[in-house]
Design a protein around this motif. Structure first.
Motif, PDB file in Angstrom:
ATOM      1  N   UNK A  24       0.677  -1.085   0.040  1.00 32.18           N
ATOM      2  CA  UNK A  24      -0.012  -0.165   0.140  1.00 32.18           C
ATOM      3  C   UNK A  24       1.005   1.328   0.149  1.00 32.18           C
ATOM      4  N   UNK A  25       1.783   1.387   0.733  1.00 32.86           N
ATOM      5  CA  UNK A  25       2.713   2.523   0.849  1.00 32.86           C
ATOM      6  C   UNK A  25       3.570   2.692  -0.338  1.00 32.86           C
ATOM      7  N   UNK A  26       3.861   1.562  -0.990  1.00 32.69           N
ATOM      8  CA  UNK A  26       4.770   1.416  -2.080  1.00 32.69           C
ATOM      9  C   UNK A  26       3.748   2.271  -3.149  1.00 32.69           C
ATOM     10  N   UNK A  27       2.424   1.924  -3.245  1.00 35.97           N
ATOM     11  CA  UNK A  27       1.642   2.681  -4.355  1.00 35.97           C
ATOM     12  C   UNK A  27       1.490   4.011  -3.880  1.00 35.97           C
ATOM     13  N   UNK A  28       1.198   4.542  -2.607  1.00 37.99           N
ATOM     14  CA  UNK A  28       1.130   5.862  -2.175  1.00 37.99           C
ATOM     15  C   UNK A  28       2.340   6.619  -2.476  1.00 37.99           C
ATOM     16  N   UNK A  29       3.574   6.169  -2.358  1.00 37.94           N
ATOM     17  CA  UNK A  29       4.992   6.813  -2.893  1.00 37.94           C
ATOM     18  C   UNK A  29       5.031   6.908  -4.353  1.00 37.94           C
ATOM     19  N   UNK A  30       4.692   6.038  -5.023  1.00 34.59           N
ATOM     20  CA  UNK A  30       4.571   6.309  -6.587  1.00 34.59           C
ATOM     21  C   UNK A  30       3.821   7.390  -6.818  1.00 34.59           C
ATOM     22  N   UNK A  31       2.425   7.239  -6.551  1.00 37.43           N
ATOM     23  CA  UNK A  31       1.666   8.359  -6.778  1.00 37.43           C
ATOM     24  C   UNK A  31       2.098   9.703  -6.320  1.00 37.43           C
ATOM     25  N   UNK A  32       2.473   9.927  -4.939  1.00 36.17           N
ATOM     26  CA  UNK A  32       3.112  11.145  -4.615  1.00 36.17           C
ATOM     27  C   UNK A  32       4.406  11.653  -5.319  1.00 36.17           C
ATOM     28  N   UNK A  33       5.273  10.741  -5.525  1.00 38.20           N
ATOM     29  CA  UNK A  33       6.585  11.531  -6.150  1.00 38.20           C
ATOM     30  C   UNK A  33       6.112  11.509  -7.748  1.00 38.20           C
ATOM     31  N   UNK A  34       5.151  10.746  -8.342  1.00 47.40           N
ATOM     32  CA  UNK A  34       4.896  11.229  -9.894  1.00 47.40           C
ATOM     33  C   UNK A  34       4.127  12.371  -9.799  1.00 47.40           C
ATOM     34  N   UNK A  35       3.008  12.741  -8.916  1.00 49.56           N
ATOM     35  CA  UNK A  35       2.532  13.954  -8.997  1.00 49.56           C
ATOM     36  C   UNK A  35       3.309  15.081  -8.725  1.00 49.56           C
ATOM     37  N   UNK A  36       4.294  14.967  -7.813  1.00 50.67           N
ATOM     38  CA  UNK A  36       5.110  16.170  -7.640  1.00 50.67           C
ATOM     39  C   UNK A  36       6.009  16.594  -8.818  1.00 50.67           C
ATOM     40  N   UNK A  37       6.206  15.432  -9.610  1.00 50.56           N
ATOM     41  CA  UNK A  37       7.103  15.610 -10.888  1.00 50.56           C
ATOM     42  C   UNK A  37       6.190  16.260 -11.962  1.00 50.56           C
ATOM     43  N   UNK A  38       5.084  15.877 -12.027  1.00 49.63           N
ATOM     44  CA  UNK A  38       4.002  16.426 -12.999  1.00 49.63           C
ATOM     45  C   UNK A  38       3.887  17.834 -12.489  1.00 49.63           C
ATOM     46  N   UNK A  39       3.592  18.080 -11.268  1.00 47.25           N
ATOM     47  CA  UNK A  39       3.302  19.492 -11.037  1.00 47.25           C
ATOM     48  C   UNK A  39       4.352  20.475 -11.389  1.00 47.25           C
ATOM     49  N   UNK A  40       5.696  19.957 -11.034  1.00 41.65           N
ATOM     50  CA  UNK A  40       6.867  20.750 -11.561  1.00 41.65           C
ATOM     51  C   UNK A  40       6.911  20.981 -13.068  1.00 41.65           C
ATOM     52  N   UNK A  41       6.945  19.707 -13.849  1.00 42.87           N
ATOM     53  CA  UNK A  41       6.781  19.710 -15.177  1.00 42.87           C
ATOM     54  C   UNK A  41       5.505  20.923 -15.561  1.00 42.87           C
ATOM     55  N   UNK A  42       4.571  20.715 -15.069  1.00 45.18           N
ATOM     56  CA  UNK A  42       3.199  21.586 -15.605  1.00 45.18           C
ATOM     57  C   UNK A  42       3.378  23.006 -14.954  1.00 45.18           C
ATOM     58  N   UNK A  43       4.412  23.391 -14.249  1.00 44.58           N
ATOM     59  CA  UNK A  43       4.298  24.568 -13.357  1.00 44.58           C
ATOM     60  C   UNK A  43       3.850  25.721 -14.305  1.00 44.58           C
ATOM     61  N   UNK A  44       4.300  25.866 -15.720  1.00 43.26           N
ATOM     62  CA  UNK A  44       4.025  27.085 -16.310  1.00 43.26           C
ATOM     63  C   UNK A  44       2.490  27.157 -16.392  1.00 43.26           C
ATOM     64  N   UNK A  45       1.514  26.000 -16.650  1.00 39.94           N
ATOM     65  CA  UNK A  45       0.286  26.033 -16.791  1.00 39.94           C
ATOM     66  C   UNK A  45      -0.507  25.978 -15.745  1.00 39.94           C
ATOM     67  N   UNK A  46       0.128  25.491 -14.582  1.00 42.47           N
ATOM     68  CA  UNK A  46      -0.629  25.501 -13.280  1.00 42.47           C
ATOM     69  C   UNK A  46      -0.652  26.956 -12.737  1.00 42.47           C
ATOM     70  N   UNK A  47       0.682  27.752 -12.897  1.00 41.32           N
ATOM     71  CA  UNK A  47       0.602  28.960 -12.426  1.00 41.32           C
ATOM     72  C   UNK A  47      -0.620  29.914 -13.228  1.00 41.32           C
ATOM     73  N   UNK A  48      -0.776  29.649 -14.395  1.00 35.92           N
ATOM     74  CA  UNK A  48      -1.860  30.686 -15.008  1.00 35.92           C
ATOM     75  C   UNK A  48      -3.075  30.045 -14.417  1.00 35.92           C
ATOM     76  N   UNK A  49      -3.332  28.889 -14.492  1.00 38.73           N
ATOM     77  CA  UNK A  49      -4.714  28.473 -13.609  1.00 38.73           C
ATOM     78  C   UNK A  49      -4.870  28.987 -12.364  1.00 38.73           C
ATOM     79  N   UNK A  50      -3.826  29.230 -11.423  1.00 39.72           N
ATOM     80  CA  UNK A  50      -3.833  29.726 -10.018  1.00 39.72           C
ATOM     81  C   UNK A  50      -3.913  31.123 -10.229  1.00 39.72           C
ATOM     82  N   UNK A  51      -3.737  31.929 -11.228  1.00 39.24           N
ATOM     83  CA  UNK A  51      -3.860  33.402 -11.369  1.00 39.24           C
ATOM     84  C   UNK A  51      -5.308  33.575 -11.839  1.00 39.24           C
ATOM     85  N   UNK A  52      -5.848  32.641 -12.615  1.00 38.16           N
ATOM     86  CA  UNK A  52      -7.184  32.966 -12.824  1.00 38.16           C
ATOM     87  C   UNK A  52      -8.387  32.373 -11.644  1.00 38.16           C
ATOM     88  N   UNK A  53      -7.936  31.743 -10.741  1.00 35.13           N
ATOM     89  CA  UNK A  53      -8.881  31.153  -9.850  1.00 35.13           C
ATOM     90  C   UNK A  53      -9.034  32.315  -8.928  1.00 35.13           C
TER      91      UNK A  53
END
Length: 221
Positions: free
Chosen positions: A192-221
């Motif tokens: 279970x913790x292995x799955x949680x870890x893979x999800x967590x670190x994968x999402x952290x990397x996706x957030x970093x990779x998508x930072x440009x687009x996520x920052x635009x969305x945060x400005x619109x919110x």
């Protein structure tokens, strides 16, 4: 995507269209070929997208073969399928996952990143304010907004391709196919913790990779 060769079957009756996946598989195991046609039509697109995204750009040419191998495995295992275990969809996507991961291992592309210690108290993060699904917020998007979402979609696919294979698989199964962390751990036979870890670190990397687009969305919110 090539259609999977199948034996001709009778026209699908409306009652078959309303049957749950598990019942369709059981009916197919008992000789109802039309039940398989309904299953195939219902999950063809989603299963192929999952295989294609899991294999990534480098192995995309093998997606059709893995996709068809998945359905061959499903057909071969029709007599052993049991609805008392995982749902049919989870069972089928797990077969696709295992076949795709085999290809990635052979290619030397798989990178293992399992659970890190002392992270069991953190919830699994989500992209709830990110690019996934946010396009639904605009009922009548402008040409500029459409261009933004197309570019964001292309970027998300590229970011997914940069993830280690195991993290990408966990993300796709959890966020696209809807498997819970518990279901992921059970179907993949990992902790279970292995799955949680893979999800967590994968999402952290996706957030970093998508930072440009996520920052635009945060400005619109």
């Amino acid at each position: 995507m090539s259609a999977l060769p199948r034996a001709p079957s009778a026209k699908n009756a409306p009652e078959r269209q309303a049957m749950p996946d598990d019942q369709l598989m059981l009916a197919y195991a008992q000789g109802d070929a039309a039940a398989f046609d309904v299953l195939y039509a219902r999950h063809e697109g989603g299963l192929f997208r999952f295989v294609k995204r899991l294999l990534g750009a480098r192995l995309v040419a093998q997606a059709d073969e893995v996709f068809q191998d998945t359905w061959v495995r499903i057909i071969s295992a029709r007599d052993s399928f049991s609805p008392q275990g995982a749902t049919w969809r989870t069972w089928a996507f797990t077969i696709a996952h295992n076949l795709a991961m085999d290809r990635l291992r052979v290619s030397g592309r798989e990178v293992t990143l399992d659970a890190h210690p002392n992270d069991d108290s953190e919830p699994v993060p989500t992209l709830d304010r990110g690019v996934r699904g946010a396009v639904d917020a605009a009922a009548h998007p402008s040409a500029e907004e459409l261009a933004f979402w197309r570019a964001a979609g292309r970027r998300l696919l590229a970011c997914l391709d940069e993830l280690p294979a195991e993290q990408r698989a966990a993300f796709l199964l959890h966020h696209e196919d809807g498997l819970t962390v518990e279901a992921l751990a059970a179907s993949l036979e990992i902790g279970f913790e292995t799955v949680r870890s893979r999800l967590r670190y994968g999402l952290q990397k996706l957030r970093g990779c998508m930072e440009r687009y996520l920052s635009v969305l945060e400005q619109r919110a």
